[in-house]
Design an enzyme around this catalytic site. Structure first.
Site: not given
Ligand code: G6P
Ligand code: MG
Length: 219
Positions: A9, A44, A170
């Site tokens: 992400d 994030k 990252e």
């Molecule tokens: C990434 C994103 C977060 C998110 C996490 C879990 O690290 O940056 O914002 O909460 O993933 O994502 P998920 O898809 O498992 O809910």
């Molecule tokens: Mg990220």
């Protein structure tokens, strides 16, 4: 450099806007609060349940719901989120990433995903990138989320490369910290003030090339 550990992400594609949209709708519908725009970047790299808890805290409702109710809300957010990411295609890959993956493959560098997201395999599938990676670390299997090193250690172990022979990429401060604690070299994407702890920072994914990563590794 024998391995590269990718956050997903914010590094491979922009899902932060979809996370924020889904969290905002959940907060409005279930808690009756409006999330400030700053939550988009604040969440994030933060796991689903930790994000849920931060939102409950913001709403001053951290003790109002049972663990099962909190889980159900987090699951509802994920259903909203899945509808958004279901629309992702190859055109949503950040600029420069496909080229970087090709260059790394040519140079026989192993590639692993170190995302906190349980949806990482689905997202990679939608982007048409699943086959480009040698491994995806499973966040459900690690004890501590970023900034702890766990997910990067797991990602390196899955490609059988020592973390000190890896570069991690990252976009989040907590993620850079996690890479450094894992003993890998950290390359940040974004604002160099935010990502001060990284060994090297680029402003956008377009600048990520094999030679930039190799130089950061040798620094
Ligand atoms: C990434 C994103 C977060 C998110 C996490 C879990 O690290 O940056 O914002 O909460 O993933 O994502 P998920 O898809 O498992 O809910
Ligand atoms: Mg990220």
């Amino acid at each position: 450099m024998q391995g590269v550990l990718f956050d997903l992400d914010g590094v491979i594609t922009d899902t932060a806007k979809f996370h924020f949209k889904a969290w905002s709708r959940l907060a409005k519908e279930k808690l009756g609060v409006t999330l400030p725009a700053s939550f988009e970047s604040d969440l994030k790299g933060i796991s689903r349940i930790d994000s849920m808890n931060r939102i409950l805290k913001f709403a001053k409702m951290e003790n109002k719901y049972s663990a099962d109710e909190v889980d159900a809300m987090a699951q509802y957010k994920n259903e909203l989120y899945l509808k958004e990411i279901g629309k992702l295609t190859q055109t949503d890959i950040f600029p420069g990433i496909e080229n970087l993956l090709d260059e790394l493959a040519v140079n026989k560098v192993k590639l692993s995903v170190a995302s906190a997201s349980k949806n990482a395999p689905f997202i990679l599938e939608k982007l048409g990138l699943r086959e480009q990676f040698d491994a995806i670390a499973d966040p459900a299997k690690v004890a501590h989320g970023k900034p702890a090193p766990d997910i990067f250690l797991e990602a390196a172990a899955k490609i059988d490369v020592d973390p000190t022979k890896c570069v991690g990429i990252e976009d989040a401060k907590a993620g850079v910290e996690a890479i450094k604690s894992a003993g890998a070299v950290a390359v940040g994407v974004g604002d160099s003030n935010d990502l001060k702890e990284a060994d090297s920072v680029v402003a956008s994914t377009e600048e990520l090339t094999y030679s930039v990563l190799e130089q950061a590794f040798r620094k």
